[in-house]
Design a protein around this motif. Structure first.
Motif, PDB file in Angstrom:
ATOM      1  N   GLU A  99       0.786  -1.274  -0.041  1.00  0.00           N
ATOM      2  CA  GLU A  99       0.054   0.002  -0.058  1.00  0.00           C
ATOM      3  C   GLU A  99       0.696   1.316  -0.012  1.00  0.00           C
ATOM      4  O   GLU A  99       1.964   1.386   0.732  1.00  0.00           O
ATOM      5  CB  GLU A  99      -0.839   0.114   1.178  1.00  0.00           C
ATOM      6  N   THR A 100       0.471   2.114  -0.918  1.00  0.00           N
ATOM      7  CA  THR A 100       1.202   3.310  -0.967  1.00  0.00           C
ATOM      8  C   THR A 100       0.185   4.524  -0.810  1.00  0.00           C
ATOM      9  O   THR A 100      -0.959   4.455  -1.505  1.00  0.00           O
ATOM     10  CB  THR A 100       1.972   3.579  -2.196  1.00  0.00           C
ATOM     11  N   GLN A 101       0.620   5.805  -0.050  1.00  0.00           N
ATOM     12  CA  GLN A 101      -0.365   6.716  -0.019  1.00  0.00           C
ATOM     13  C   GLN A 101       0.038   7.926  -0.851  1.00  0.00           C
ATOM     14  O   GLN A 101       1.215   8.385  -0.788  1.00  0.00           O
ATOM     15  CB  GLN A 101      -0.665   7.113   1.503  1.00  0.00           C
ATOM     16  N   TYR A 102      -0.846   8.535  -1.529  1.00  0.00           N
ATOM     17  CA  TYR A 102      -0.589   9.362  -2.509  1.00  0.00           C
ATOM     18  C   TYR A 102      -1.271  10.648  -2.062  1.00  0.00           C
ATOM     19  O   TYR A 102      -2.562  10.673  -1.655  1.00  0.00           O
ATOM     20  CB  TYR A 102      -0.896   9.118  -3.951  1.00  0.00           C
ATOM     21  N   PHE A 103      -0.519  11.960  -2.144  1.00  0.00           N
ATOM     22  CA  PHE A 103      -1.373  13.105  -1.704  1.00  0.00           C
ATOM     23  C   PHE A 103      -1.992  14.037  -2.848  1.00  0.00           C
ATOM     24  O   PHE A 103      -1.220  14.016  -3.817  1.00  0.00           O
ATOM     25  CB  PHE A 103      -0.396  13.989  -0.861  1.00  0.00           C
ATOM     26  N   GLY A 104      -2.929  14.605  -2.711  1.00  0.00           N
ATOM     27  CA  GLY A 104      -3.149  16.064  -3.565  1.00  0.00           C
ATOM     28  C   GLY A 104      -2.502  16.988  -3.479  1.00  0.00           C
ATOM     29  O   GLY A 104      -1.614  17.301  -2.600  1.00  0.00           O
ATOM     30  N   PRO A 105      -2.592  18.081  -4.469  1.00  0.00           N
ATOM     31  CA  PRO A 105      -1.969  19.228  -4.566  1.00  0.00           C
ATOM     32  C   PRO A 105      -2.372  20.348  -3.404  1.00  0.00           C
ATOM     33  O   PRO A 105      -1.590  21.326  -3.262  1.00  0.00           O
ATOM     34  CB  PRO A 105      -2.258  19.706  -5.794  1.00  0.00           C
ATOM     35  N   GLY A 106      -3.394  20.031  -2.794  1.00  0.00           N
ATOM     36  CA  GLY A 106      -3.666  20.881  -1.726  1.00  0.00           C
ATOM     37  C   GLY A 106      -4.862  22.003  -2.110  1.00  0.00           C
ATOM     38  O   GLY A 106      -4.834  22.184  -3.284  1.00  0.00           O
ATOM     39  N   THR A 107      -5.453  22.536  -1.093  1.00  0.00           N
ATOM     40  CA  THR A 107      -6.593  23.526  -1.190  1.00  0.00           C
ATOM     41  C   THR A 107      -6.290  24.651  -0.389  1.00  0.00           C
ATOM     42  O   THR A 107      -6.246  24.206   0.909  1.00  0.00           O
ATOM     43  CB  THR A 107      -7.877  23.101  -1.100  1.00  0.00           C
ATOM     44  N   ARG A 108      -5.836  25.705  -0.748  1.00  0.00           N
ATOM     45  CA  ARG A 108      -5.682  26.855   0.284  1.00  0.00           C
ATOM     46  C   ARG A 108      -6.877  27.478   0.374  1.00  0.00           C
ATOM     47  O   ARG A 108      -7.728  28.240  -0.302  1.00  0.00           O
ATOM     48  CB  ARG A 108      -4.456  27.759  -0.292  1.00  0.00           C
TER      49      ARG A 108
END
Lengths: 117, 110
Positions: free
Chosen positions: A104-113
């Motif tokens: 399993e690998t966890q990937y992140f989104g680009p974020g919301t400011r």
């Protein structure tokens, strides 16, 4: 690696309004998604764990009625900041867990400011 | 989950190898070592992870000591774009959540 998207990338709202942030896993199905918050010059802090089709699990100190999380499908989770106030201004980041090849690998989104005026 | 300790900051010359250390002396047998990095104002980017053996991919190499109490992330030829905060995190295979520490601020200079 797998791709996670977020929308919108930034949002400015008035105090008292609600804001919805979407998180999508674009090329994989994610049974579990996570929501983080990051204040300036600080590290990421986990807010909640979202499992598809069930209620989210919130970290201690995070108000579940203020930060509504819905994980209605295997590729979409939403975070709604209700009755936002200036202290809710922050960088909100989602992540999605991909299961492949027995790992399993966890990937992140680009974020919301989010900026609440 | 086991706690990790990383230096606050490091510098590296462009084109040279960047070696980022991480101590995780309380790691348990089924816990993996994960590395992520965060470039300013972006979400964290997955780099690599490993359990016991050394690992290599197109981004980096991960060297884990035999006792698994520490590891080193190696960027073989650092570029200016590698300037970021690097996080070393320990968790199980089905890690329920990733707990981020303060990480190491890597600055690559010309």
């Amino acid at each position: 690696g797998a791709v996670v998207s977020q929308h919108p990338s930034r949002v400015i709202c008035k105090s008292g309004t609600s804001v919805k942030i979407e998180c999508r896993s674009l090329d994989f199905q994610a049974t579990t998604m996570f929501w983080y918050r990051q204040f300036p010059k600080q590290s990421l802090m986990l807010m909640a764990t979202s499992n598809e089709g069930s209620k989210a699990t919130y970290e201690q100190g995070v108000e579940k009625d203020k930060f509504l999380i819905n994980h209605a499908s295997l590729t979409l989770s939403t975070l709604t900041v209700t009755s936002a106030h200036p202290e809710d201004s922050s960088f909100y980041i989602c992540s999605a867990r991909e299961r492949a090849g027995g790992q399993e690998t966890q990937y992140f989104g680009p974020g919301t400011r989010l900026l609440v005026l | 989950d086991a706690k990790t300790t990383q230096p606050t900051s490091m510098d590296c010359a462009e084109g040279r190898a960047a070696n980022l250390p991480c101590n995780h002396s309380t790691i348990s047998g089924n816990e993996y070592v994960y590395w992520y990095r965060q470039i300013h104002s972006q979400g964290p980017q997955y780099i690599i992870h490993g359990l016991k053996n050394n690992e290599t991919n197109e981004m980096a190499s991960l060297i884990i000591t035999e006792d698994r109490k520490s590891s080193t992330l190696i960027l073989p030829h650092a570029t200016l774009r590698d300037t970021a905060v690097y996080y070393c995190i320990v968790g199980g295979t089905s890690y329920g959540k990733l707990t981020f520490g303060q990480g190491t601020i890597l600055t690559v200079h010309p």
